[in-house]
Design a protein around this motif. Sequence first.
Motif, PDB file in Angstrom:
ATOM      1  N   UNK A  19       0.853  -1.258   0.076  1.00  0.00           N
ATOM      2  CA  UNK A  19       0.067   0.101  -0.011  1.00  0.00           C
ATOM      3  C   UNK A  19       0.832   1.274   0.069  1.00  0.00           C
ATOM      4  N   UNK A  20       1.838   1.181   0.682  1.00  0.00           N
ATOM      5  CA  UNK A  20       3.064   2.330   0.603  1.00  0.00           C
ATOM      6  C   UNK A  20       3.289   2.684  -0.973  1.00  0.00           C
ATOM      7  N   UNK A  21       3.776   1.315  -1.284  1.00  0.00           N
ATOM      8  CA  UNK A  21       4.435   1.308  -2.806  1.00  0.00           C
ATOM      9  C   UNK A  21       3.366   1.981  -3.742  1.00  0.00           C
ATOM     10  N   UNK A  22       1.922   1.471  -3.645  1.00  0.00           N
ATOM     11  CA  UNK A  22       1.015   1.931  -4.615  1.00  0.00           C
ATOM     12  C   UNK A  22       0.532   0.824  -5.270  1.00  0.00           C
ATOM     13  N   UNK A  23       1.107  -0.641  -4.996  1.00  0.00           N
ATOM     14  CA  UNK A  23       0.671  -1.596  -5.615  1.00  0.00           C
ATOM     15  C   UNK A  23      -0.714  -2.307  -5.282  1.00  0.00           C
ATOM     16  N   UNK A  24      -1.138  -1.847  -3.984  1.00  0.00           N
ATOM     17  CA  UNK A  24      -2.370  -1.882  -3.356  1.00  0.00           C
ATOM     18  C   UNK A  24      -2.851  -0.725  -2.753  1.00  0.00           C
TER      19      UNK A  24
END
Length: 395
Positions: free
Chosen positions: A65-70
Motif C-alpha cells: 500500500x505504501x508502494x502503490x501496488x495495493x
Amino acid sequence: MTNTNPSATASRSSQQGTGEIRLVNVAKKFGAFDAVKNINLTIPHGSYCCLLGPSGCGKTTILRMIAGHESPSSGEIYIGDDMVVGKAPVERGTAMMFQSYALFPHLSILDNVAFYLKMRGVGKTERRQRSLEMLQRVQLDHLKDRMPAQLSGGQQQRVALARSLITNPKVLLLDEPLSALDEFLRLKMRGELKSLQSELGITFVHVTHTQPEAIALADLVVVMDTGRIDQAASASEIFNRPTTPYVARFMGGQNVLTGRVSGDGAGGLALSSAEGWVFRANADGGTHRKDTPLSITVRRDRVALTRANGQPAGSAVNTIDGVVEATEYQGSYVKVTIDIGPSGPFVAHVSDAAYFAEPVGPGDRVSVSWDANDVHLLSEVDAATGKDRYTASPH
C-alpha cells in the motif's frame, strides 16, 4: 560499501524532500477478510524500519500500500506532506525491491540497473553513466557486462538494490530481501544494507519474519499480529520491554508467567500463581488492585538454573521447578527447555561454562530463579478506553 561525501548526501536528501511515512487509520479488506485493521503508524524520515511478524499478519500488504501496488480500503497514507493514496507508484518517490529480485535475464547487469531510466526517457549516455556510478556504490562495477545468471545470490541482490536506488527515491521498500540467501551471506548482506541506508540517509522499510534480522537492522521495529500493530518501538525496547504477551513470546527472548496480585507496596509488587509460585517485581509506579491478574516476563539469559534439591520451589520467591525437556548447544550458551506444567514451557539460556560445569539432560528435575530487577510487567492497550492495562494471557 563505498563512502560518499556527507554534504552531497544531505544535498541529495534535501532535493528529494522528506521520506517520513504516515499511515492514518489505514485498513485493507480482501472480500470479507481484514488484512490490515485501522493501522496508525509514523516512520520518521531517514530511519530503518522493519515490519516484523508471522506470515499472514499484514506486513507485506502495508508495504504494497505504501508502494502503490495495493490501495487501502480506507484511511490515508502520507509520504512527506503528500497524501499518496490514488497516486501511481512512480509518483510517490518510492522504489521497491522484491523478494525474487526480478532481474531481466537477457540484459547485462549495467542494462538491468539502467532499465528504469530508459523507461523515463533518459538518454543512453547519461543512463549508462548513472548506472555505472550506482554499480560502483554497491561494488559491482567490475561485473557490469555479466548476465544475472553469472552472478551469485548476494551479487544479484546488490544489482537489485542498485536498480531500485537509481531513481534516487525518498523511500526504499524491501520485501523479505534476505530470505533467499544462505546464513553466511544473509549476515554479510544485513551489514551492507544497514551501511547503505546510513550512507544514503533515506527511509528504508523492510518486511521480515525473522526476529534477529529486525533487531540487528532497525531503528524502528513494528511487531504485527493478525492485521494489527502490537508494538512499535526501538529494537532494545521491543526486546527488553515488550508490552504484550504476544510480543514477548514472538521475539523469543522472554519467558511469560501469569499470577494474581497478592501485595503492592514500597517493597515492590507480589504475585501468586495458580501453581503456588510467588513472584516479586520492583515497584513500577502503577497501582495494582489485589487479585488482579497480571503477566510478567523474565529474559531467558537472566535465569539461574540448578538441579532441584527435592523440595518444592513454590515457597521461594521468583523460583520455580520443572523437568528438562530438551537441551540445545548454541555455542556461547546452552538452551534448556523445561516443562513447568500448563504455564510452560520455560526456557533458560545457560552460559556454556556454567552448563558444562553441572550439565543436565532430558528428565532431570531442575529449579530456575531470577532477581526482581529482571522482572518486567506486561501491559496492553484497552481498545475501549485507549489506556494501558495490565493483563494475563493464556499460554
